[in-house]
Design an enzyme around this catalytic site. Structure first.
Site, mmCIF file in Angstrom:
data_model
loop_
_atom_site.group_PDB
_atom_site.id
_atom_site.type_symbol
_atom_site.label_atom_id
_atom_site.label_comp_id
_atom_site.label_asym_id
_atom_site.label_seq_id
_atom_site.Cartn_x
_atom_site.Cartn_y
_atom_site.Cartn_z
ATOM 1 N N HIS A 70 1.033 -1.197 0.119
ATOM 2 C CA HIS A 70 -0.059 0.080 0.003
ATOM 3 C C HIS A 70 0.699 1.488 0.083
ATOM 4 O O HIS A 70 1.044 1.944 1.142
ATOM 5 C CB HIS A 70 -0.918 -0.060 1.137
ATOM 6 C CG HIS A 70 -2.043 -1.077 1.129
ATOM 7 N ND1 HIS A 70 -2.196 -2.195 1.579
ATOM 8 C CD2 HIS A 70 -3.348 -1.063 0.452
ATOM 9 C CE1 HIS A 70 -3.073 -2.917 1.274
ATOM 10 N NE2 HIS A 70 -3.751 -2.291 0.468
ATOM 11 N N ASN A 71 1.407 1.580 -1.364
ATOM 12 C CA ASN A 71 2.488 2.625 -1.456
ATOM 13 C C ASN A 71 2.019 3.485 -2.555
ATOM 14 O O ASN A 71 0.925 3.221 -3.211
ATOM 15 C CB ASN A 71 3.919 2.054 -1.378
ATOM 16 C CG ASN A 71 3.840 1.016 -2.668
ATOM 17 O OD1 ASN A 71 3.458 1.305 -3.705
ATOM 18 N ND2 ASN A 71 4.750 0.196 -2.300
ATOM 19 N N HIS A 74 1.002 1.748 -5.810
ATOM 20 C CA HIS A 74 0.019 1.230 -5.861
ATOM 21 C C HIS A 74 -1.167 2.214 -6.535
ATOM 22 O O HIS A 74 -2.009 1.890 -6.959
ATOM 23 C CB HIS A 74 -0.517 0.271 -4.463
ATOM 24 C CG HIS A 74 -2.036 0.187 -4.443
ATOM 25 N ND1 HIS A 74 -2.542 -0.875 -5.180
ATOM 26 C CD2 HIS A 74 -2.971 0.395 -3.760
ATOM 27 C CE1 HIS A 74 -3.698 -1.129 -4.924
ATOM 28 N NE2 HIS A 74 -3.993 -0.341 -3.933
ATOM 29 N N ASP A 111 -5.807 5.271 -0.973
ATOM 30 C CA ASP A 111 -5.368 4.426 0.153
ATOM 31 C C ASP A 111 -4.334 5.432 0.905
ATOM 32 O O ASP A 111 -3.205 4.834 1.486
ATOM 33 C CB ASP A 111 -4.379 3.288 -0.397
ATOM 34 C CG ASP A 111 -5.202 2.095 -0.492
ATOM 35 O OD1 ASP A 111 -6.088 1.779 0.420
ATOM 36 O OD2 ASP A 111 -4.890 1.080 -1.369
ATOM 37 N N GLN A 269 -3.197 -16.653 -5.106
ATOM 38 C CA GLN A 269 -3.330 -16.021 -6.420
ATOM 39 C C GLN A 269 -4.598 -16.996 -7.108
ATOM 40 O O GLN A 269 -5.335 -16.424 -7.661
ATOM 41 C CB GLN A 269 -2.381 -15.749 -7.204
ATOM 42 C CG GLN A 269 -1.582 -14.696 -6.929
ATOM 43 C CD GLN A 269 -2.112 -13.443 -6.350
ATOM 44 O OE1 GLN A 269 -2.506 -13.415 -5.203
ATOM 45 N NE2 GLN A 269 -2.442 -12.451 -7.132
HETATM 46 N N1 LIG Z 1 -4.567 -12.555 -2.653
HETATM 47 C C1 LIG Z 1 -4.836 -11.411 -3.330
HETATM 48 N N2 LIG Z 1 -5.319 -10.199 -2.646
HETATM 49 C C2 LIG Z 1 -5.321 -9.194 -3.349
HETATM 50 C C3 LIG Z 1 -4.884 -8.741 -4.412
HETATM 51 N N3 LIG Z 1 -4.976 -7.649 -4.960
HETATM 52 C C4 LIG Z 1 -5.607 -7.121 -3.982
HETATM 53 N N4 LIG Z 1 -6.060 -7.761 -2.958
HETATM 54 C C5 LIG Z 1 -6.732 -7.796 -1.638
HETATM 55 O O1 LIG Z 1 -7.644 -6.673 -2.040
HETATM 56 C C6 LIG Z 1 -7.414 -5.841 -1.041
HETATM 57 C C7 LIG Z 1 -7.722 -4.264 -2.047
HETATM 58 O O2 LIG Z 1 -7.970 -3.183 -1.246
HETATM 59 P P1 LIG Z 1 -6.936 -2.066 -0.864
HETATM 60 O O3 LIG Z 1 -7.778 -0.828 -0.898
HETATM 61 O O4 LIG Z 1 -6.467 -2.299 0.412
HETATM 62 O O5 LIG Z 1 -5.844 -2.005 -1.904
HETATM 63 C C8 LIG Z 1 -5.817 -5.731 -0.599
HETATM 64 O O6 LIG Z 1 -5.765 -5.013 0.434
HETATM 65 C C9 LIG Z 1 -5.537 -7.103 -0.763
HETATM 66 O O7 LIG Z 1 -6.249 -7.891 0.332
HETATM 67 C C10 LIG Z 1 -4.090 -9.939 -5.226
HETATM 68 O O8 LIG Z 1 -3.612 -9.931 -6.340
HETATM 69 N N5 LIG Z 1 -4.073 -11.262 -4.316
HETATM 70 ZN ZN LIG Z 2 -5.827 -0.160 -3.015
#
Ligand SMILES: Nc1nc2c(ncn2[C@@H]2O[C@H](COP(=O)(O)O)[C@@H](O)[C@H]2O)c(=O)[nH]1
Ligand SMILES: [Zn+2]
Length: 318
Positions: A70-71, A74, A111, A269
């Site tokens: 979460h940077n 992203h 985020d 995945q």
């Molecule tokens: N196992 C995976 N989880 C994923 C992937 N991409 C996203 N995520 C999950 O969804 C949330 C999205 O919300 P965010 O606003 O927090 O970015 C993220 O936190 C993950 O938990 C993925 O490719 N594989």
């Molecule tokens: Zn996000």
């Protein structure tokens, strides 16, 4: 390759999921974000001056932490995927410039100030954020609040009428709140219920559609080529493992899908792509059929890539 050629290559790929997002530094990402507003003529239409938007992007970038996942990169990826959708699905035919600006700006901010520890942690650890928002989407409420403060600070939409300013800010908040994955089934269900008689003239349909679009962009890493997306899985698992290590050492509950002793890249995945991504992107093809070739094709390739890896792992341990 000369820097001029590299630049041309990046420009042509700005509206493609194939863009090499790992080659870009922070300044290049901010420049490209600015170019997205320019390409869509939003600066001109909404009378946003470029010094104002540069201050906005600098402020936003400063509030993203250097978390593994979460940077700011992203935030860039989510925003760039929204730009891909706007261009490739010709969303400007269906949405007003104000709505397009809300979609892009919400992606950039969605985020903000993320601490690298998810809502479940916030709630279980009874953090200040969880207390402030009474356990209701604490992170997303915080990201939305941060967005609102930064927007007010730099006065990004100062040349809009007061009612337009109110409208775009409410839209941005609504969109950021839609990214809470605990609401996924609810929002997807609402969209599926209207998809076959979707009406762009219906404000409720438009709102649900916009929620789906930002949600899809937020989780769209696997819609990029596998050699680009695979690194994001390492980043996500690193952040997950840091959280579950902390939860274990603090005596808090921890989720199996975040536990380094249970999770592999492949099993994580296969589950996420088949249970979340394919159903969500497939539902979007009912309104936007070109998503099939634009994004679902890469998703199916990623699924088969990870299924093979998962299978090989299983074979090696038996
Ligand atoms: N196992 C995976 N989880 C994923 C992937 N991409 C996203 N995520 C999950 O969804 C949330 C999205 O919300 P965010 O606003 O927090 O970015 C993220 O936190 C993950 O938990 C993925 O490719 N594989
Ligand atoms: Zn996000």
């Amino acid at each position: 390759m000369s820097s001029k050629n590299t630049r041309r290559k990046v420009q042509t790929s700005l509206s493609s999921p194939e863009i090499d997002i790992w080659s870009l530094d922070t300044n290049q990402m901010k420049k490209l974000m600015l170019e997205m507003y320019e390409e869509l003529e939003l600066l001109q239409i909404l009378r946003i001056d470029s010094s104002c938007i540069s201050r906005f992007l600098d402020a936003v970038e400063g509030y993203y932490h250097s978390n593994p996942f979460h940077n700011f990169r992203h935030s860039f990826c989510v925003t760039q995927m929204m730009f891909v959708m706007i261009q490739e699905l010709t969303l400007s035919k269906y949405f007003q410039p104000l709505e397009l600006a809300a979609l892009l700006t919400a992606c950039i901010c969605h985020d903000l100030d993320h601490p690298g520890l998810n809502n479940t942690y916030q709630i279980n650890a009874k953090t200040e954020l969880a207390r402030r928002f009474r356990d209701k989407s604490p992170l997303e409420n915080h990201h939305a609040e941060m967005a609102s403060c930064i927007l007010d600070d730099v006065n990004l939409f100062q040349h809009l009428s007061l009612s337009q300013q109110k409208e775009i800010k409410e839209d941005i908040t609504f969109l950021i709140l839609s990214t809470d994955m605990s609401r996924h089934n609810d929002i997807l269900g609402q969209f599926v219920a209207i998809a076959d008689q979707f009406d762009f003239n219906n404000p409720r349909h438009r709102s649900i559609c916009k929620s789906m679009l930002i949600k899809a962009c937020d989780v769209s890493n696997e819609c990029r080529p596998v050699n680009t997306s695979e690194k994001w899985v390492d980043c996500l698992l690193e952040e997950y493992f840091n959280q579950s290590d902390l939860e274990k050492s603090s005596g808090l509950p921890y989720a199996p899908h975040m536990d380094r002793d249970k999770v592999t890249k492949a099993n994580s995945q296969v589950g996420f792509i088949s249970a979340i991504l394919i159903p969500m992107f497939q539902s979007l093809t009912r309104v936007f059929p070109s998503i099939e070739t634009l994004l679902l094709k890469n998703l199916r390739e990623a699924l088969s890539h990870y299924e093979t890896q998962d299978q090989l792992k299983g074979d090696n341990t038996t």
